[in-house]
Design a protein around this motif. Sequence first.
Motif, PDB file in Angstrom:
ATOM      1  N   ARG A   1       0.846  -1.187   0.000  1.00 59.03           N
ATOM      2  CA  ARG A   1       0.000   0.000   0.000  1.00 59.03           C
ATOM      3  C   ARG A   1       0.883   1.240   0.000  1.00 59.03           C
ATOM      4  O   ARG A   1       2.085   1.163   0.298  1.00 59.03           O
ATOM      5  CB  ARG A   1      -0.965  -0.006   1.180  1.00 59.03           C
ATOM      6  CG  ARG A   1      -0.321   0.073   2.533  1.00 59.03           C
ATOM      7  CD  ARG A   1      -1.348  -0.083   3.654  1.00 59.03           C
ATOM      8  NE  ARG A   1      -0.732   0.015   4.961  1.00 59.03           N
ATOM      9  CZ  ARG A   1      -0.595   1.147   5.645  1.00 59.03           C
ATOM     10  NH1 ARG A   1      -1.053   2.271   5.157  1.00 59.03           N
ATOM     11  NH2 ARG A   1      -0.014   1.139   6.833  1.00 59.03           N
ATOM     12  N   VAL A   2       0.286   2.358  -0.350  1.00 59.52           N
ATOM     13  CA  VAL A   2       0.991   3.635  -0.429  1.00 59.52           C
ATOM     14  C   VAL A   2       0.468   4.542   0.676  1.00 59.52           C
ATOM     15  O   VAL A   2      -0.736   4.715   0.823  1.00 59.52           O
ATOM     16  CB  VAL A   2       0.761   4.303  -1.805  1.00 59.52           C
ATOM     17  CG1 VAL A   2       1.418   5.673  -1.851  1.00 59.52           C
ATOM     18  CG2 VAL A   2       1.272   3.420  -2.926  1.00 59.52           C
TER      19      VAL A   2
ATOM     20  N   LEU B   1       4.513   0.387   1.657  1.00 63.29           N
ATOM     21  CA  LEU B   1       4.519  -0.508   2.812  1.00 63.29           C
ATOM     22  C   LEU B   1       3.924  -1.859   2.468  1.00 63.29           C
ATOM     23  O   LEU B   1       3.022  -1.960   1.637  1.00 63.29           O
ATOM     24  CB  LEU B   1       3.681   0.093   3.949  1.00 63.29           C
ATOM     25  CG  LEU B   1       4.085   1.469   4.447  1.00 63.29           C
ATOM     26  CD1 LEU B   1       2.996   2.459   4.166  1.00 63.29           C
ATOM     27  CD2 LEU B   1       4.374   1.412   5.919  1.00 63.29           C
ATOM     28  N   ASP B   2       4.439  -2.884   3.136  1.00 60.49           N
ATOM     29  CA  ASP B   2       3.839  -4.215   3.109  1.00 60.49           C
ATOM     30  C   ASP B   2       3.061  -4.334   4.415  1.00 60.49           C
ATOM     31  O   ASP B   2       3.647  -4.604   5.459  1.00 60.49           O
ATOM     32  CB  ASP B   2       4.918  -5.293   3.010  1.00 60.49           C
ATOM     33  CG  ASP B   2       4.341  -6.697   3.030  1.00 60.49           C
ATOM     34  OD1 ASP B   2       3.198  -6.881   2.580  1.00 60.49           O
ATOM     35  OD2 ASP B   2       5.041  -7.617   3.508  1.00 60.49           O
ATOM     36  N   GLY B   3       1.768  -4.058   4.370  1.00 58.54           N
ATOM     37  CA  GLY B   3       1.008  -3.941   5.612  1.00 58.54           C
ATOM     38  C   GLY B   3       1.484  -2.708   6.344  1.00 58.54           C
ATOM     39  O   GLY B   3       1.324  -1.603   5.864  1.00 58.54           O
ATOM     40  N   ASP B   4       2.170  -2.906   7.473  1.00 55.83           N
ATOM     41  CA  ASP B   4       2.737  -1.781   8.222  1.00 55.83           C
ATOM     42  C   ASP B   4       4.258  -1.729   8.131  1.00 55.83           C
ATOM     43  O   ASP B   4       4.888  -0.906   8.799  1.00 55.83           O
ATOM     44  CB  ASP B   4       2.317  -1.872   9.696  1.00 55.83           C
ATOM     45  CG  ASP B   4       0.837  -1.590   9.862  1.00 55.83           C
ATOM     46  OD1 ASP B   4       0.289  -0.783   9.096  1.00 55.83           O
ATOM     47  OD2 ASP B   4       0.223  -2.190  10.772  1.00 55.83           O
ATOM     48  N   VAL B   5       4.861  -2.601   7.329  1.00 58.46           N
ATOM     49  CA  VAL B   5       6.325  -2.661   7.217  1.00 58.46           C
ATOM     50  C   VAL B   5       6.786  -1.771   6.071  1.00 58.46           C
ATOM     51  O   VAL B   5       6.458  -2.020   4.902  1.00 58.46           O
ATOM     52  CB  VAL B   5       6.804  -4.115   6.994  1.00 58.46           C
ATOM     53  CG1 VAL B   5       8.312  -4.162   6.832  1.00 58.46           C
ATOM     54  CG2 VAL B   5       6.345  -5.007   8.134  1.00 58.46           C
ATOM     55  N   PRO B   6       7.559  -0.708   6.348  1.00 58.27           N
ATOM     56  CA  PRO B   6       8.050   0.172   5.288  1.00 58.27           C
ATOM     57  C   PRO B   6       9.059  -0.538   4.383  1.00 58.27           C
ATOM     58  O   PRO B   6      10.001  -1.171   4.860  1.00 58.27           O
ATOM     59  CB  PRO B   6       8.723   1.321   6.040  1.00 58.27           C
ATOM     60  CG  PRO B   6       8.382   1.150   7.469  1.00 58.27           C
ATOM     61  CD  PRO B   6       7.961  -0.264   7.679  1.00 58.27           C
ATOM     62  N   LEU B   7       8.840  -0.433   3.077  1.00 57.84           N
ATOM     63  CA  LEU B   7       9.725  -1.049   2.093  1.00 57.84           C
ATOM     64  C   LEU B   7      10.569  -0.020   1.350  1.00 57.84           C
ATOM     65  O   LEU B   7      11.768  -0.202   1.155  1.00 57.84           O
ATOM     66  CB  LEU B   7       8.910  -1.841   1.066  1.00 57.84           C
ATOM     67  CG  LEU B   7       8.037  -2.967   1.597  1.00 57.84           C
ATOM     68  CD1 LEU B   7       7.123  -3.481   0.501  1.00 57.84           C
ATOM     69  CD2 LEU B   7       8.912  -4.074   2.149  1.00 57.84           C
TER      70      LEU B   7
ATOM     71  N   THR C   1      -2.958  12.627  -7.727  1.00 54.06           N
ATOM     72  CA  THR C   1      -2.576  11.229  -7.586  1.00 54.06           C
ATOM     73  C   THR C   1      -3.138  10.614  -6.306  1.00 54.06           C
ATOM     74  O   THR C   1      -3.487   9.442  -6.276  1.00 54.06           O
ATOM     75  CB  THR C   1      -1.030  11.104  -7.597  1.00 54.06           C
ATOM     76  OG1 THR C   1      -0.552  11.715  -8.775  1.00 54.06           O
ATOM     77  CG2 THR C   1      -0.605   9.658  -7.569  1.00 54.06           C
ATOM     78  N   GLY C   2      -3.210  11.406  -5.254  1.00 51.04           N
ATOM     79  CA  GLY C   2      -3.718  10.896  -3.980  1.00 51.04           C
ATOM     80  C   GLY C   2      -2.862   9.746  -3.492  1.00 51.04           C
ATOM     81  O   GLY C   2      -1.636   9.793  -3.558  1.00 51.04           O
ATOM     82  N   SER C   3      -3.484   8.672  -3.017  1.00 52.99           N
ATOM     83  CA  SER C   3      -2.724   7.537  -2.490  1.00 52.99           C
ATOM     84  C   SER C   3      -2.457   6.473  -3.561  1.00 52.99           C
ATOM     85  O   SER C   3      -1.972   5.397  -3.245  1.00 52.99           O
ATOM     86  CB  SER C   3      -3.451   6.914  -1.302  1.00 52.99           C
ATOM     87  OG  SER C   3      -4.707   6.425  -1.721  1.00 52.99           O
ATOM     88  N   ARG C   4      -2.747   6.794  -4.809  1.00 52.94           N
ATOM     89  CA  ARG C   4      -2.422   5.859  -5.895  1.00 52.94           C
ATOM     90  C   ARG C   4      -0.923   5.904  -6.164  1.00 52.94           C
ATOM     91  O   ARG C   4      -0.290   6.952  -6.022  1.00 52.94           O
ATOM     92  CB  ARG C   4      -3.175   6.227  -7.171  1.00 52.94           C
ATOM     93  CG  ARG C   4      -4.674   5.981  -7.060  1.00 52.94           C
ATOM     94  CD  ARG C   4      -5.365   6.471  -8.294  1.00 52.94           C
ATOM     95  NE  ARG C   4      -5.151   7.922  -8.355  1.00 52.94           N
ATOM     96  CZ  ARG C   4      -5.569   8.704  -9.319  1.00 52.94           C
ATOM     97  NH1 ARG C   4      -6.220   8.207 -10.331  1.00 52.94           N
ATOM     98  NH2 ARG C   4      -5.350   9.994  -9.294  1.00 52.94           N
ATOM     99  N   PRO C   5      -0.347   4.793  -6.585  1.00 50.96           N
ATOM    100  CA  PRO C   5       1.079   4.800  -6.921  1.00 50.96           C
ATOM    101  C   PRO C   5       1.346   5.701  -8.127  1.00 50.96           C
ATOM    102  O   PRO C   5       0.612   5.656  -9.118  1.00 50.96           O
ATOM    103  CB  PRO C   5       1.378   3.344  -7.266  1.00 50.96           C
ATOM    104  CG  PRO C   5       0.231   2.550  -6.740  1.00 50.96           C
ATOM    105  CD  PRO C   5      -0.939   3.477  -6.683  1.00 50.96           C
ATOM    106  N   LEU C   6       2.383   6.495  -8.037  1.00 53.29           N
ATOM    107  CA  LEU C   6       2.759   7.387  -9.131  1.00 53.29           C
ATOM    108  C   LEU C   6       3.125   6.592 -10.383  1.00 53.29           C
ATOM    109  O   LEU C   6       2.812   6.992 -11.503  1.00 53.29           O
ATOM    110  CB  LEU C   6       3.936   8.268  -8.692  1.00 53.29           C
ATOM    111  CG  LEU C   6       4.417   9.330  -9.651  1.00 53.29           C
ATOM    112  CD1 LEU C   6       3.284  10.269 -10.051  1.00 53.29           C
ATOM    113  CD2 LEU C   6       5.553  10.109  -9.019  1.00 53.29           C
TER     114      LEU C   6
END
Length: 182
Positions: free
Chosen positions: A43-44, A79-85, A107-112
């Motif tokens: 998620r972003v 993030l993978d769930g709550d883990v920052p990647l 863009t909001g929370s969509r991936p660029l």
Amino acid sequence: MPAMSRPHFWRHPLCLAPRALHPWLTEAGSLTARLKKSFPALRVRVLRQGWQRPVRDELCELRLQRPEAFAAVREVLLLDGDVPLVFAHSATPRQALRGGFHLLERTGSRPLGALLFADPTITRSPLAWCRVDRRHPLWRRAKLAAGPLPPRLWARRSVFFSGRDRLLVTEVFLPATNPKTV
């Protein structure tokens, strides 16, 4: 497509990076799409989006003449769930928001990457790599967003072109993408 000038800081040879990190650093397509294959809960989280002064080593890439110039900046954590990647930082001059990168503001929370790679008229410079440490502003911003970090992290950057407009995207790889980045 104009070549990226690559300040000396962004000329680290890829062979110095941990081998397990090479596939992430060299991904020519959408990094987000590749991450989704390995991390299905991806998620972003948008950290900031607005006007600010670019990092000093971005001025040349953005063709900004004055250090006090402002750019449209977007920073996110992947993030993978709550883990920052990955900590991602994008910057573009003001005029690009009226031109080729006008969608950046929505863009909001969509991936660029979903926007950039969906438009066949957008081209990309070759990737550049470096190891950032606590002296680099993006390492410090990544630490604020992700918490404690190793003293050095690998990052990549490239410029996307839409006509004469430029968008510089830098991605800093956090320990969860490769625990051996220290």
